[in-house]
Design a protein around this motif. Structure first.
Motif, short mmCIF file in Angstrom:
data_model
loop_
_atom_site.label_atom_id
_atom_site.label_comp_id
_atom_site.label_asym_id
_atom_site.label_seq_id
_atom_site.Cartn_x
_atom_site.Cartn_y
_atom_site.Cartn_z
N ARG A 112 0.93 -1.28 -0.02
CA ARG A 112 -0.06 0.12 -0.01
C ARG A 112 0.98 1.04 -0.09
NH1 ARG A 112 -2.91 -2.78 3.69
NH2 ARG A 112 -2.12 -1.69 5.39
N ASP A 113 1.71 1.27 0.69
CA ASP A 113 2.73 2.43 0.83
C ASP A 113 3.59 2.56 -0.34
OD1 ASP A 113 2.25 2.78 3.55
OD2 ASP A 113 4.03 1.83 4.42
N LEU A 114 3.81 1.70 -1.21
CA LEU A 114 4.34 1.53 -2.45
C LEU A 114 3.78 2.24 -3.41
CD1 LEU A 114 6.72 -1.51 -2.72
CD2 LEU A 114 7.62 0.70 -2.33
N LEU A 115 2.49 1.86 -3.38
CA LEU A 115 1.44 2.31 -4.40
C LEU A 115 1.09 3.68 -4.06
CD1 LEU A 115 -0.46 1.21 -6.71
CD2 LEU A 115 -2.27 0.59 -4.86
N GLU A 116 0.85 3.95 -2.84
CA GLU A 116 0.59 5.76 -2.58
C GLU A 116 1.83 6.30 -2.88
OE1 GLU A 116 -1.91 7.16 -1.43
OE2 GLU A 116 -3.05 5.32 -1.68
#
Length: 163
Positions: free
Chosen positions: A89-93
């Motif tokens: 999720r962090d990478l996607l954000e």
């Protein structure tokens, strides 16, 4: 059959002496050995019982340790899943944020280049306008309205060729 009382008494006296001698010298030692043997067997039985209890307790401890290890492994797996999901999720954000930032930069760059082009175009149009105005003034003094229209068309064709 005749019972001889002397033999019976003699046998009883001999048995009593034998019993007394055995009691004085042999029975004490024999009973002591038998008591030691009984205590030894009793001690071994008690030791076996304690060993069995210890083995049972050890097996229970091992079962509990195995259960706890399985629980810890499950928790570690769950934490890993949650951590990897959070990282994804962090990478996607981060990727979305970067894409938005790059898009905004590109829009600003395009707007800046457009403004520069407009300024350059305004500058050129201004110089062409001054040029047209000066030629019109020259011609107006010298010619008629048809010539002025011809002059404007000619100038527009020149501007079209230069751009």
């Amino acid at each position: 059959m005749k019972v001889l009382w002397e033999n019976i008494v003699l046998t009883m006296v001999a048995f009593s002496i034998l019993y007394w001698l055995l009691n004085k010298y042999a029975f004490g030692k024999l009973f002591a050995v038998m008591e030691k043997r009984r205590e030894l067997v009793q001690g071994q039985l008690e030791e076996a019982r304690q060993t069995r209890e210890q083995a049972t307790a050890y097996v229970e401890e091992q079962k509990e340790a195995l259960k706890q290890a399985r629980q810890e492994a499950f928790e570690i797996i769950e934490q890993s899943k949650q951590s990897s999901s959070k990282q994804a999720r962090d990478l996607l954000e981060q990727a979305k944020t970067d894409a938005i930032r790059l898009k905004d930069e590109a829009v600003r760059d395009i707007e800046s280049e457009r403004n520069k082009a407009m300024e350059a175009l305004r500058g050129e149009i201004g110089s062409y306008s001054v040029n047209i105005a000066s030629k019109l003034i020259e011609r107006e003094v010298e010619s008629n309205p048809e010539d002025q229209e011809k002059l404007v068309n000619q100038y527009l064709q020149e501007v079209g060729r230069k751009s």
